[in-house]
Design a protein around this motif. Structure first.
Motif, mmCIF file in Angstrom:
data_model
loop_
_atom_site.group_PDB
_atom_site.id
_atom_site.type_symbol
_atom_site.label_atom_id
_atom_site.label_comp_id
_atom_site.label_asym_id
_atom_site.label_seq_id
_atom_site.Cartn_x
_atom_site.Cartn_y
_atom_site.Cartn_z
ATOM 1 N N SER A 297 0.861 -1.181 0.000
ATOM 2 C CA SER A 297 0.000 0.000 0.000
ATOM 3 C C SER A 297 0.894 1.226 0.000
ATOM 4 O O SER A 297 2.043 1.173 0.453
ATOM 5 N N VAL B 13 -6.262 8.967 -0.976
ATOM 6 C CA VAL B 13 -7.050 7.860 -0.434
ATOM 7 C C VAL B 13 -8.065 7.383 -1.469
ATOM 8 O O VAL B 13 -8.423 8.127 -2.387
ATOM 9 N N LYS C 258 -11.736 4.749 -2.116
ATOM 10 C CA LYS C 258 -12.877 3.999 -1.580
ATOM 11 C C LYS C 258 -13.106 2.817 -2.504
ATOM 12 O O LYS C 258 -13.521 2.993 -3.649
ATOM 13 N N LEU D 12 -12.754 -3.575 2.978
ATOM 14 C CA LEU D 12 -12.701 -2.109 3.069
ATOM 15 C C LEU D 12 -13.713 -1.434 2.143
ATOM 16 O O LEU D 12 -13.621 -0.240 1.893
ATOM 17 N N GLN E 162 -14.973 2.309 2.449
ATOM 18 C CA GLN E 162 -14.165 3.033 3.439
ATOM 19 C C GLN E 162 -12.982 3.700 2.768
ATOM 20 O O GLN E 162 -12.431 3.183 1.792
ATOM 21 N N TRP E 163 -12.570 4.847 3.316
ATOM 22 C CA TRP E 163 -11.338 5.473 2.838
ATOM 23 C C TRP E 163 -10.167 4.618 3.292
ATOM 24 O O TRP E 163 -10.076 4.235 4.455
ATOM 25 N N SER E 164 -9.272 4.306 2.355
ATOM 26 C CA SER E 164 -8.072 3.541 2.664
ATOM 27 C C SER E 164 -6.978 3.962 1.687
ATOM 28 O O SER E 164 -7.220 4.763 0.784
ATOM 29 N N THR F 295 -13.537 6.291 7.466
ATOM 30 C CA THR F 295 -12.082 6.167 7.343
ATOM 31 C C THR F 295 -11.657 4.864 8.016
ATOM 32 O O THR F 295 -12.056 4.592 9.145
ATOM 33 N N SER F 296 -10.855 4.048 7.323
ATOM 34 C CA SER F 296 -10.467 2.734 7.840
ATOM 35 C C SER F 296 -9.664 2.845 9.134
ATOM 36 O O SER F 296 -9.016 3.857 9.401
ATOM 37 N N THR F 297 -9.692 1.779 9.905
ATOM 38 C CA THR F 297 -8.966 1.713 11.180
ATOM 39 C C THR F 297 -7.470 1.920 10.972
ATOM 40 O O THR F 297 -6.836 2.693 11.701
ATOM 41 N N LEU F 298 -6.889 1.229 9.980
ATOM 42 C CA LEU F 298 -5.456 1.361 9.711
ATOM 43 C C LEU F 298 -5.096 2.788 9.319
ATOM 44 O O LEU F 298 -4.092 3.334 9.780
ATOM 45 N N LEU F 299 -5.913 3.412 8.498
ATOM 46 C CA LEU F 299 -5.649 4.787 8.070
ATOM 47 C C LEU F 299 -5.696 5.739 9.264
ATOM 48 O O LEU F 299 -4.834 6.609 9.404
#
Length: 163
Positions: free
Chosen positions: A15, A27, A29, A35, A38-40, A126-130
């Motif tokens: 990524s 980012v 979607k 995902l 979600q924004w990632s 917004t994703s957890t990782l982001l």
């Protein structure tokens, strides 16, 4: 899961955190997968015959139309899916080299754009990782080192370290 037939049970993905001149993050979607909606970060699998850093440049270009150069390595996300599939993703920081005009890949993505990190924190999707990366981003970025060869006996045609 179509990926199991194609990728086996050990996955290697990449990524890319692409930062604009004014500090916004590129980012996407996705229209599919965990995902979806979600924004990632732009991401995808490493293909045969390419290094991980080459793969992230290709994936970002395919998904967003943005040509990039790798600035360095952020880290590794690794996990096991359903006690069987080793799912690994190498995360890089990149800089755009051809401007910041985004054109997203219609079949895979709902949208792709540059958004300020502080605005991403306010978005519900917004994703957890982001979210975690936004809070941790000042951590050290590992620079790429080229020109080393561990020995002809290995037969490397491309070799890089990120330390």
């Amino acid at each position: 899961m179509g990926n199991i037939e194609k990728r086996g049970k050990v996955w290697l993905a990449v990524s890319g955190l692409v930062q604009s001149v004014d500090g916004r993050w590129l980012v996407v979607k996705k229209k599919y997968g965990g995902l979806k909606g979600q924004w990632s970060l732009p991401a995808g699998f490493v293909e045969k015959g390419e290094t991980a850093d080459e793969a992230v440049i290709r994936e970002v270009k395919e998904e967003t139309g943005i040509t990039c150069a790798v600035k360095g390595l952020i880290g590794l996300r690794t996990g096991v899916i359903e006690k069987e599939i080793s799912d690994n993703m190498i995360m890089f920081v990149l800089v755009p080299t051809n401007g910041e005009k985004v054109s997203h890949q219609e079949e895979e993505l709902y949208e792709a754009k540059f958004i300020a990190p502080e605005k991403l924190l306010l978005e519900k999707d917004t994703s957890t990782l982001l979210r975690y990366l936004i809070h941790q981003h000042e951590a050290s970025v590992k620079q790429g080192i080229e020109g080393l060869n561990p020995g002809e006996q290995f037969g490397y045609t491309s070799y890089k370290l990120f330390l």
